[in-house]
Design a protein around this motif. Structure first.
Motif, PDB file in Angstrom:
ATOM      1  N   LEU A  82      -2.107   5.718  14.704  1.00 25.31           N
ATOM      2  CA  LEU A  82      -1.254   4.631  14.224  1.00 25.31           C
ATOM      3  C   LEU A  82      -1.670   4.176  12.831  1.00 25.31           C
ATOM      4  O   LEU A  82      -0.814   3.843  11.998  1.00 25.31           O
ATOM      5  CB  LEU A  82      -1.298   3.467  15.208  1.00 25.31           C
ATOM      6  N   LEU A  83      -2.962   4.165  12.544  1.00 28.47           N
ATOM      7  CA  LEU A  83      -3.410   3.779  11.200  1.00 28.47           C
ATOM      8  C   LEU A  83      -2.990   4.829  10.176  1.00 28.47           C
ATOM      9  O   LEU A  83      -2.541   4.486   9.071  1.00 28.47           O
ATOM     10  CB  LEU A  83      -4.930   3.592  11.181  1.00 28.47           C
ATOM     11  N   LEU A  89       3.521   4.705   5.839  1.00 29.29           N
ATOM     12  CA  LEU A  89       4.721   3.873   5.866  1.00 29.29           C
ATOM     13  C   LEU A  89       4.590   2.659   4.957  1.00 29.29           C
ATOM     14  O   LEU A  89       5.534   2.297   4.247  1.00 29.29           O
ATOM     15  CB  LEU A  89       5.002   3.391   7.296  1.00 29.29           C
ATOM     16  N   PHE A  90       3.417   2.009   4.973  1.00 27.25           N
ATOM     17  CA  PHE A  90       3.230   0.747   4.277  1.00 27.25           C
ATOM     18  C   PHE A  90       2.418   0.864   2.999  1.00 27.25           C
ATOM     19  O   PHE A  90       2.520   0.010   2.124  1.00 27.25           O
ATOM     20  CB  PHE A  90       2.539  -0.262   5.208  1.00 27.25           C
ATOM     21  N   GLY A  91       1.577   1.882   2.910  1.00 21.05           N
ATOM     22  CA  GLY A  91       0.730   2.034   1.741  1.00 21.05           C
ATOM     23  C   GLY A  91      -0.679   2.400   2.134  1.00 21.05           C
ATOM     24  O   GLY A  91      -1.163   2.003   3.201  1.00 21.05           O
ATOM     25  N   PRO A  92      -1.389   3.175   1.300  1.00 21.99           N
ATOM     26  CA  PRO A  92      -2.714   3.682   1.658  1.00 21.99           C
ATOM     27  C   PRO A  92      -3.779   2.619   1.791  1.00 21.99           C
ATOM     28  O   PRO A  92      -4.840   2.873   2.352  1.00 21.99           O
ATOM     29  CB  PRO A  92      -3.035   4.638   0.498  1.00 21.99           C
ATOM     30  N   GLY A  93      -3.503   1.405   1.316  1.00 22.22           N
ATOM     31  CA  GLY A  93      -4.531   0.380   1.333  1.00 22.22           C
ATOM     32  C   GLY A  93      -4.552  -0.490   2.573  1.00 22.22           C
ATOM     33  O   GLY A  93      -5.422  -1.357   2.691  1.00 22.22           O
ATOM     34  N   ASP A  97      -6.789  -4.231  10.727  1.00 19.55           N
ATOM     35  CA  ASP A  97      -6.464  -5.593  11.144  1.00 19.55           C
ATOM     36  C   ASP A  97      -5.099  -6.047  10.649  1.00 19.55           C
ATOM     37  O   ASP A  97      -4.512  -6.993  11.181  1.00 19.55           O
ATOM     38  CB  ASP A  97      -7.541  -6.577  10.662  1.00 19.55           C
ATOM     39  N   GLN A  98      -4.544  -5.365   9.641  1.00 19.50           N
ATOM     40  CA  GLN A  98      -3.212  -5.710   9.137  1.00 19.50           C
ATOM     41  C   GLN A  98      -2.099  -5.064   9.969  1.00 19.50           C
ATOM     42  O   GLN A  98      -0.988  -5.584  10.015  1.00 19.50           O
ATOM     43  CB  GLN A  98      -3.056  -5.251   7.684  1.00 19.50           C
ATOM     44  N   SER A 125      -0.258  -9.376   7.485  1.00 22.42           N
ATOM     45  CA  SER A 125      -0.380 -10.164   6.262  1.00 22.42           C
ATOM     46  C   SER A 125      -0.201  -9.253   5.056  1.00 22.42           C
ATOM     47  O   SER A 125      -0.429  -8.054   5.119  1.00 22.42           O
ATOM     48  CB  SER A 125      -1.748 -10.851   6.188  1.00 22.42           C
ATOM     49  N   GLY A 126       0.233  -9.847   3.964  1.00 19.87           N
ATOM     50  CA  GLY A 126       0.437  -9.065   2.760  1.00 19.87           C
ATOM     51  C   GLY A 126       1.714  -8.259   2.833  1.00 19.87           C
ATOM     52  O   GLY A 126       2.346  -8.141   3.884  1.00 19.87           O
ATOM     53  N   ARG A 127       2.103  -7.681   1.729  1.00 21.75           N
ATOM     54  CA  ARG A 127       3.321  -6.880   1.704  1.00 21.75           C
ATOM     55  C   ARG A 127       2.973  -5.406   1.561  1.00 21.75           C
ATOM     56  O   ARG A 127       1.911  -5.035   1.105  1.00 21.75           O
ATOM     57  CB  ARG A 127       4.231  -7.316   0.553  1.00 21.75           C
ATOM     58  N   SER A 128       3.937  -4.589   1.952  1.00 24.19           N
ATOM     59  CA  SER A 128       3.759  -3.155   1.838  1.00 24.19           C
ATOM     60  C   SER A 128       3.592  -2.741   0.384  1.00 24.19           C
ATOM     61  O   SER A 128       4.201  -3.322  -0.514  1.00 24.19           O
ATOM     62  CB  SER A 128       4.975  -2.453   2.455  1.00 24.19           C
TER      63      SER A 128
END
Length: 303
Positions: A82-83, A89-93, A97-98, A125-128
């Motif tokens: 899943l990670l 999908l969201f970004g390599p960073g 926990d996000q 938290s944070g944006r993609s």
């Protein structure tokens, strides 16, 4: 030749030591935190995946890719897969926990048919880092069934009863073959219904499908003429991500490691993709004219 057993109860067969032993009774799925192996529970051999003649992996158990059993803790295998998916999908960073998921979440449809999303995946938290959705349906389809499955069962019976059983015998090629067409037919409904639910729920939601490389290639061949736009860096609402065997390290006993195949990813628009599915048909005039029979079994020619 046909497919060979690639994994038996979570153990890859292409290493010779230790010798894999038959499993009797009911056991826990090797890819979950306590879910019963559905193959053993139904009285079938616990084959997780097979190999095609060219060596590619075809998953034959719906729990192998990333088990979605609700209310059980995520095991390490699920967390890692899943990670890996989330970072594409969201970004390599993004960090563990996000990344937040719901499993087997009920989705509403007009006629009351029950649909469950394998996962709903979101960021806490944070944006993609990417331009796609921050919240989406995530479906898993590593492969599907095989034809001539009885040939695999016959081989396993010979292997189980052989006092000198070896892993080489277990991975003998059979006359069974993969059924990509059947897997794709089932998947089309998932694309259309669950993607539409995501689009209707909220602007900016989307859908992502994780499939095995065999199914990904089959799908791309079906839609080769569609010229789907590449929206990886734009406002995509549908993603198809292939999962492949990780061959970066030598094979060792245990499960076959898998990972996202970065050469097999599609980020595009949901509506455009659905239209491409619809447009696969071509006019078939001869099917609607010519020789018919009436209900008295008499031949009728309709021009």
């Amino acid at each position: 030749m046909g497919v060979s057993v690639a994994e038996y109860y979570g153990q890859r067969t292409d290493v010779d030591v230790p010798t894999i032993q038959p499993i009797a009774g009911v056991g826990i799925c090797p890819f979950s935190s306590g879910n019963t192996c559905k193959k053993l529970k139904s009285g079938n051999p616990p084959v997780c995946s097979v190999r095609k003649p060219d060596g590619t992996m075809w998953i034959v158990c719906s729990d192998r890719l990333c088990n979605t059993k609700k209310d059980l803790p995520l095991c390490q295998h699920q967390q890692e897969i899943l990670l890996d998916i989330a970072r594409h999908l969201f970004g390599p960073g993004v960090t563990p926990d996000q990344v937040c998921v719901k499993r087997e979440e009920r989705l509403n449809v007009v006629e009351g048919t029950k649909y469950n999303a394998d996962y709903i995946i979101s960021l806490d938290s944070g944006r993609s880092d990417y331009s796609g959705p921050d919240r989406m349906v995530l479906e898993m389809q590593g492969g599907g069934e095989t034809s001539n499955t009885g040939r695999i069962t016959d081989l396993l019976r010979i292997w189980e009863t052989n006092p000198n059983r070896t892993n080489a015998l277990l991975r003998t090629e059979t006359e069974a073959s993969t059924l990509e067409t059947n897997a794709w037919r089932r998947q089309q409904e998932q694309f259309i219904v669950k993607g539409n639910i995501a689009m209707k729920t909220w602007k900016g939601y989307g859908i992502a499908f994780c499939v095995g490389t065999v199914l990904y290639d089959y799908l791309m061949n079906k839609l080769a003429s569609a010229n789907l736009p590449d929206l990886k860096n734009y406002n995509w609402t549908l993603a198809i991500i292939a999962i492949k065997e990780d061959n970066s390290t030598p094979a060792v006993a245990g499960p076959i490691p898998i990972m996202v195949d970065e050469n097999r990813m599609l980020f595009t628009n949901y509506q455009t993709f659905v239209q491409a599915l619809i447009n696969q048909g071509e006019p078939s005039l001869n099917a609607f004219r010519g020789e018919f029979i009436n209900l008295n079994n008499q031949q009728v020619i309709i021009p």
